[in-house]
Write a protein that holds these residues in place. Structure first.
Motif, PDB file in Angstrom:
ATOM      1  N   ASN A   8       0.967  -1.243   0.028  1.00  0.00           N
ATOM      2  CA  ASN A   8      -0.114  -0.047   0.104  1.00  0.00           C
ATOM      3  C   ASN A   8       0.879   1.327  -0.084  1.00  0.00           C
ATOM      4  O   ASN A   8       1.452   1.726   1.029  1.00  0.00           O
ATOM      5  CB  ASN A   8      -0.798   0.050   1.194  1.00  0.00           C
ATOM      6  N   GLY A   9       0.880   1.950  -1.018  1.00  0.00           N
ATOM      7  CA  GLY A   9       1.390   3.399  -1.106  1.00  0.00           C
ATOM      8  C   GLY A   9       2.625   3.330  -0.991  1.00  0.00           C
ATOM      9  O   GLY A   9       3.237   4.447  -0.301  1.00  0.00           O
ATOM     10  N   ASN A  22       4.304   5.832  -4.776  1.00  0.00           N
ATOM     11  CA  ASN A  22       3.229   5.543  -4.386  1.00  0.00           C
ATOM     12  C   ASN A  22       2.604   4.193  -4.930  1.00  0.00           C
ATOM     13  O   ASN A  22       1.518   4.327  -5.799  1.00  0.00           O
ATOM     14  CB  ASN A  22       2.226   6.678  -4.929  1.00  0.00           C
ATOM     15  N   SER A  24       0.836   0.550  -5.052  1.00  0.00           N
ATOM     16  CA  SER A  24       0.026  -0.446  -4.420  1.00  0.00           C
ATOM     17  C   SER A  24      -0.258  -1.527  -5.279  1.00  0.00           C
ATOM     18  O   SER A  24      -0.573  -1.476  -6.607  1.00  0.00           O
ATOM     19  CB  SER A  24      -1.250   0.281  -3.978  1.00  0.00           C
ATOM     20  N   GLY A  59       4.412   4.292   3.287  1.00  0.00           N
ATOM     21  CA  GLY A  59       3.552   3.254   2.728  1.00  0.00           C
ATOM     22  C   GLY A  59       3.758   2.232   3.797  1.00  0.00           C
ATOM     23  O   GLY A  59       4.608   1.986   4.589  1.00  0.00           O
TER      24      GLY A  59
END
Length: 240
Positions: A8-9, A22, A24, A59
């Motif tokens: 995630n991120g 970023n 994901s 993240g």
């Protein structure tokens, strides 16, 4: 389908350059996920973050169990064999590092499964390229991991050795393994991948099954798909 790893991120900056921007995505149970893209797209750094070899700036990564390293196997591009040890002795030593006790019959069976029974008493660093790749994969699987990362496993191999590695990867999936594969060989992607993740300049620019991406990007071959997505001026953005 169950997620083994959920990313995630993720962000990673090195010397003021955003290497991973970023990102994901997920890694699913019993699938082959091919991560592709030009040199410098951020593939290696992304894997390093997932494998906890580097720390993300932002993240998070969710794993399917509390101690994921015990259930993850990694085959790197460069073979990491212990100097002066035979292929057999390397298997013994790697098994000991994982606190796994193997009898001689167990090790002999491993060499037979990988087609290496004729070279198990040869210095591992003197094996052919294809033999070294197969031994590297055997070492990555010595602790029976559930998720396996293969970094360009067929790079610089002759056609027969490449075919043998591809067949081996298919067998790993049939045995229930999840496989994350990085490669520049689009034919290999076509033969193996259940899903494709395409990175460019640290970003995911395309993801999905081959059929989904063919429809989305008006392509009929994986080579055409790649060229439709990746622009010529972005082929060598940076090298991490």
């Amino acid at each position: 389908m169950m997620d083994y790893i959920l990313i995630n991120g993720l962000k990673k900056t090195y010397k003021q350059i955003e290497i991973v921007k970023n990102i994901s995505f997920n890694i699913r149970k019993n699938e082959i996920l091919a991560i592709i893209g030009p040199n410098g797209a951020g593939k290696t750094t992304t894997l390093d973050l997932i494998l906890q070899l580097k720390k993300a700036d932002e993240g998070n990564i969710e794993y399917w169990k509390s101690k994921p390293k015990e259930s993850i196997g990694v085959q790197l591009q460069s073979s990491c064999f212990f100097p002066g040890l035979t292929a057999y002795e390397n298997i013994q030593l790697f098994a000991a590092l994982y606190k796994k006790r193997l009898e001689r019959e167990d090790i002999s069976l491993i060499f037979k499964q990988y087609g290496l029974e004729d070279v198990m008493n040869i210095d591992a660093r003197k094996l052919s390229g294809g033999q070294q790749k197969k031994l590297s994969i055997a070492l990555a699987l010595i602790h029976e991991p559930e998720v396996v990362f293969l970094d360009e496993p067929t790079a610089a191999l002759d056609p027969r050795a490449r075919m043998e590695i591809i067949q081996l990867i298919k067998r790993l999936q049939s045995d229930g393994k999840s496989i994350v594969l990085t490669t520049h060989d689009m034919g290999e992607v076509k033969q193996l991948a259940n899903r494709i993740l395409l990175l460019e300049r640290g970003e995911i620019v395309a993801s999905g099954t081959i059929e989904e991406l063919f429809d989305e990007w008006n392509a009929t071959t994986v080579d055409e798909l790649y060229l439709n997505i990746i622009k010529e001026d972005n082929q060598n953005a940076y090298s991490l």
